[in-house]
Motif scaffolding. Structure first.
Motif, PDB file in Angstrom:
ATOM      1  N   THR A   1       1.610  13.843  -5.908  1.00 23.61           N
ATOM      2  CA  THR A   1       2.316  14.311  -7.268  1.00 23.61           C
ATOM      3  C   THR A   1       3.429  14.631  -6.536  1.00 23.61           C
TER       4      THR A   1
ATOM      5  N   ASP B   1      -1.827  15.996   4.402  1.00 22.11           N
ATOM      6  CA  ASP B   1      -2.579  14.149   5.420  1.00 22.11           C
ATOM      7  C   ASP B   1      -2.702  14.205   6.885  1.00 22.11           C
TER       8      ASP B   1
ATOM      9  N   ARG C   1      -7.059  13.753  -7.269  1.00 25.67           N
ATOM     10  CA  ARG C   1      -7.235  15.168  -6.608  1.00 25.67           C
ATOM     11  C   ARG C   1      -8.320  16.053  -7.041  1.00 25.67           C
TER      12      ARG C   1
ATOM     13  N   ASP D   1       0.471  -1.056  -0.062  1.00 21.64           N
ATOM     14  CA  ASP D   1       0.186  -0.137  -0.050  1.00 21.64           C
ATOM     15  C   ASP D   1       0.729   0.936   0.565  1.00 21.64           C
ATOM     16  N   THR D   2       1.378   1.899  -1.227  1.00 22.16           N
ATOM     17  CA  THR D   2       1.738   2.834  -1.008  1.00 22.16           C
ATOM     18  C   THR D   2       1.652   4.417  -1.378  1.00 22.16           C
TER      19      THR D   2
HETATM   20  C1  WT7 Z   1      -3.080  11.896  -2.553  1.00 23.47           C
HETATM   21  C2  WT7 Z   1      -1.396  12.400  -3.172  1.00 23.47           C
HETATM   22  C3  WT7 Z   1       0.249   8.933  -5.160  1.00 23.47           C
HETATM   23  C4  WT7 Z   1       0.044   9.253  -6.952  1.00 23.47           C
HETATM   24  C5  WT7 Z   1      -1.165   9.276  -7.120  1.00 23.47           C
HETATM   25  C6  WT7 Z   1      -2.434  10.707  -6.118  1.00 23.47           C
HETATM   26  C7  WT7 Z   1      -4.244  10.439  -1.357  1.00 23.47           C
HETATM   27  C8  WT7 Z   1      -2.264   8.598  -2.600  1.00 23.47           C
HETATM   28  C9  WT7 Z   1      -2.675   7.277  -1.097  1.00 23.47           C
HETATM   29  C10 WT7 Z   1      -2.287   5.958  -0.237  1.00 23.47           C
HETATM   30  C11 WT7 Z   1      -3.948   7.371   1.875  1.00 23.47           C
HETATM   31  C12 WT7 Z   1      -3.342   8.210  -0.198  1.00 23.47           C
HETATM   32  C13 WT7 Z   1      -3.185  11.137   0.075  1.00 23.47           C
HETATM   33  C14 WT7 Z   1      -2.210  11.871  -0.625  1.00 23.47           C
HETATM   34  N1  WT7 Z   1      -3.491   8.965  -1.336  1.00 23.47           N
HETATM   35  N2  WT7 Z   1      -1.843   7.315  -2.414  1.00 23.47           N
HETATM   36  N3  WT7 Z   1      -1.526   4.745  -0.657  1.00 23.47           N
HETATM   37  N4  WT7 Z   1      -2.929   6.461   1.122  1.00 23.47           N
HETATM   38  N5  WT7 Z   1      -4.016   7.287   0.475  1.00 23.47           N
HETATM   39  O1  WT7 Z   1      -1.540  11.620  -6.401  1.00 23.47           O
HETATM   40  O2  WT7 Z   1      -3.095  12.841  -7.118  1.00 23.47           O
HETATM   41  O3  WT7 Z   1      -0.803  13.491  -5.983  1.00 23.47           O
HETATM   42  O4  WT7 Z   1      -3.010  12.978  -4.466  1.00 23.47           O
HETATM   43  O5  WT7 Z   1      -3.296  11.105  -2.393  1.00 23.47           O
HETATM   44  O6  WT7 Z   1      -4.608  12.331   0.226  1.00 23.47           O
HETATM   45  O7  WT7 Z   1      -2.014  13.363  -0.272  1.00 23.47           O
HETATM   46  P1  WT7 Z   1      -1.887  12.270  -5.744  1.00 23.47           P
END
Ligand code: WT7
Length: 650
Positions: free
Chosen positions: A417, A501, A527, A412-413
């Protein structure tokens, strides 16, 4: 959420040998924190440098003197790392397996073939006047030419800005204008679930707006053969330009801190931010994380289901895999076409060994029952990954039991961005799993949890997740707005990187991401800023005011809930509701379409005019008890009327 469920990495998995054992992870992590310069100097050798660096890290998180530099005097080229250096050993190895929207269509492209194509397109771009530093906008479907375009840009040092093909002409135009690109690369149409997406027509419409008017050159890949409008001075077919282009091209030596790409993402306020990543640190970080978190083996077939329009598509569909000489699957279609058995069938067809997808896709697949997934054997799979949003334990368990046949570890990664690559993940073989927890930090990552006053919390706690020191893949700026960069990420809690977060830390030092603490929504792993959707709504003639919040949604994770106050002379109706949804789709794109719209005679505001979103979130979630103190509102009766309205709808 219970901390009790611990799922150890299975013995059979460990027996095959892993890149990191539990002890190695502990030792290397400790080293990376104790001496980041030494750790990253060594780790940076995962890429080839044209000129070696002599400095590793030059960082200040002080918002007054913000400085983030890695490997600053080194030189390298991303395309040369992804392609040229692979040729000797892996020239005939498949770099990209392309799986078309139509299950009968697929292609294997070797490293040698991809290299030749990228060299040719680099020459094409140069012939069209694109120079090092020029920004190129890429608005493409999931076809190999998207990868060729991105790699060709990096080869000549032109930062790319990939805009997801689901964004509207207006969103595209805004992004073109913000980074000032004059060249757009697109396709006639995209194809998703057998439906055509009018990409070229969208580009035409974007260029017709004032924001898009600076575009002088549009390069169009013929994908469907659908009819398109043509401007002979401005538009060029990709295949015409490629005919006769030379496949000889020397990759340009880029400084480690030269811009590599810009990728727009939503914030809690204002228009999308152009997240800027630079060359050396980004490539080192994605190359390193990709290999370790997917415990990479030479014969792996890796499938990341993300679109290249998102950071996951950049870091772990393209750059991370290719820099490691891996085989990466690029899927044009959607999981439900022709039916929900598609994901498993693609896994079988291409012998996928690692599947990396989003909780929203897992939940949608789970809703169909086990049947569609069990139409495939999935016996090639050895490892699963999740990304984009918190994964609920139920979905985690289903993914583990059904998709992975209770055999494959799941990572779970957690990342963003902004972070360029993954910051928190269990490394397979090294860290036991807890369903729902992203678990432990990657090498060099120092997470911390602060309370709302900014005080460091110790031990078991829950609060704001921050990162206290830099890592090579960190974003360097917001394109054209360095001040906003400092204010957004380094001013909230001075001296640390604020992620936006929330997180909980348990007794085993595992991190559990609880979701955004700001006004950013996460809809199906995408997002979306509430402010963006609100401004799209109020741009409609009938709308006086709008407030947008997220609400729990079974499949999407979060849905978009809009409270709308109408202008004098406009009445609520089903037609108007539909018209507003269509309006938002046209303004931003389908991913921003509100799931629910509630007519609001007024919005709950403080006497100073601030909308109380906390209350709106509760009403949207049908939680009518404990709305908290409403006495500070300018007009407390507004809340009652919204609650009544919601009850009437439900
Ligand atoms: C936000 C970032 C990272 C690539 C895809 C999204 C949420 C992302 C997880 C996870 C819980 C997560 C966070 C973060 N998020 N991965 N494994 N567990 N929450 O990228 O569009 O920049 O979104 O996605 O809230 O801040 P992004």
């Amino acid at each position: 959420m219970s901390d009790a469920t611990v799922i150890p990495v299975p013995a059979h998995y460990l027996a095959a040998g892993t890149r990191n054992t539990a002890d190695e992870y502990a030792t290397r992590y400790a080293e990376s924190i104790a001496n980041p310069d030494a750790f990253w100097a060594k780790e940076a050798q995962v890429v080839d440098w044209m000129k070696p660096f002599t400095q590793v890290k030059d960082v200040s998180f002080n918002p007054e003197d913000l400085r983030i530099k890695w490997f600053a005097d080194g030189e390298l080229n991303v395309a040369a790392n992804c392609l040229d250096r692979q040729l000797a050993k892996r020239g005939d190895k498949t770099a990209i397996i392309w799986e078309g929207d139509d299950p009968r269509e697929s292609r294997h492209i070797t490293y040698r073939e991809l290299h030749a194509e990228v060299c040719k397109f680099a020459n094409v771009l140069t012939a069209k006047g694109v120079k090092k530093g020029d920004r190129v906008t890429i608005y493409m479907p999931m076809i190999p030419e998207a990868a060729v375009a991105m790699l060709a840009c990096t080869r000549i040092g032109a930062p790319h800005s990939v805009v997801f093909g689901g964004f509207s002409p207006d969103s595209l135009a805004g992004r073109i204008e913000d980074c000032g690109s004059t060249v757009v690369i697109t396709a006639d149409e995209g194809l998703r679930g057998s439906k055509a997406v009018p990409l070229k027509a969208n580009v035409d419409n974007a260029i017709r707006t004032p924001a898009g008017s600076g575009v002088t050159t549009v390069i169009v890949v013929r994908r469907t053969g659908g009819s398109v409008n043509w401007d002979n001075k401005r538009d060029f077919w990709y295949h015409d330009l490629m005919t006769g282009a030379s496949a000889d091209h020397a990759a340009v030596a880029m400084n480690a801190e030269d811009p590599l790409f810009i990728l727009y993402t939503s914030g809690s306020t204002g228009k999308p931010k152009g997240v800027l990543h630079t060359t050396g640190g980004y490539l080192v970080y994605v190359t390193s994380t990709f290999a370790n978190m997917f415990d990479l083996r030479e014969d792996d077939v890796f499938w990341c289901t993300a679109d290249v329009g998102w950071v996951t598509g950049h870091s772990y569909l393209l750059y991370g895999p290719l820099a490691n000489g891996a085989t990466t699957v690029m899927f044009e279609g959607v999981p439900q076409y022709p039916d929900w058995s598609r994901i498993g069938k693609v896994v079988d067809k291409h012998h996928v060994s690692i599947l990396y997808t989003a909780p929203t896709a897992i939940r949608a697949l789970m809703r169909e029952g086990d049947g569609p997934t069990l139409e495939s054997s999935r016996k090639s799979l050895r490892l699963l990954g999740s990304v984009g949003e918190p994964i609920n334990p139920e979905a985690w368990n289903w993914y583990h039991r059904v998709v992975g046949d209770s055999r494959c570890p799941i990572i779970d990664t957690w990342w963003q961005t902004e972070t360029g690559g993954v910051l928190i993940t269990p490394l397979p073989g090294a860290v036991d799993m807890k369903p729902g927890s992203a678990s432990r930090p990657y090498f060099g990552i120092k997470p911390a949890i602060l309370d709302n006053d900014g005080s460091l919390m110790k031990g078991v706690c829950e609060g704001n997740l921050v990162i206290t020191d830099s890592w090579p893949g960190q974003m360097r700026s917001i394109y054209g707005d360095h001040k906003r960069f400092a204010e957004t990420y380094f001013n909230v809690f001075p001296g640390v990187y604020t992620t936006g977060d929330g997180a909980r830390r348990d007794a085993d030092d595992y991190y559990w991401i609880t979701g955004r603490v700001d006004d950013v929504l996460n809809v199906s792993g995408h997002r979306m800023g509430t402010a963006e959707v609100e401004s799209a709504l109020v741009s409609h003639v009938a709308v006086a005011e709008a407030a947008v919040v997220g609400f729990p949604h079974d499949i999407k994770g979060q849905g978009i809930f809009a409270y709308v106050t109408l202008q004098e002379g406009h009445e609520p109706s089903e037609e108007l509701r539909k018209a507003l949804v269509i309006h938002v789709r046209a303004e931003i794109g389908p991913i921003a379409a509100p799931d629910q719209i509630q007519w609001a005679p007024g919005l709950p505001k403080t006497r100073s005019g601030k909308i109380m979103r906390r209350i709106l979130r509760k009403i949207a979630a049908n939680e009518f008890d404990g709305l908290g103190d409403t006495s500070t509102l300018a007009d407390p009766s507004v809340v009652d009327s919204l609650v009544q309205g919601r009850r009437a709808e439900a």
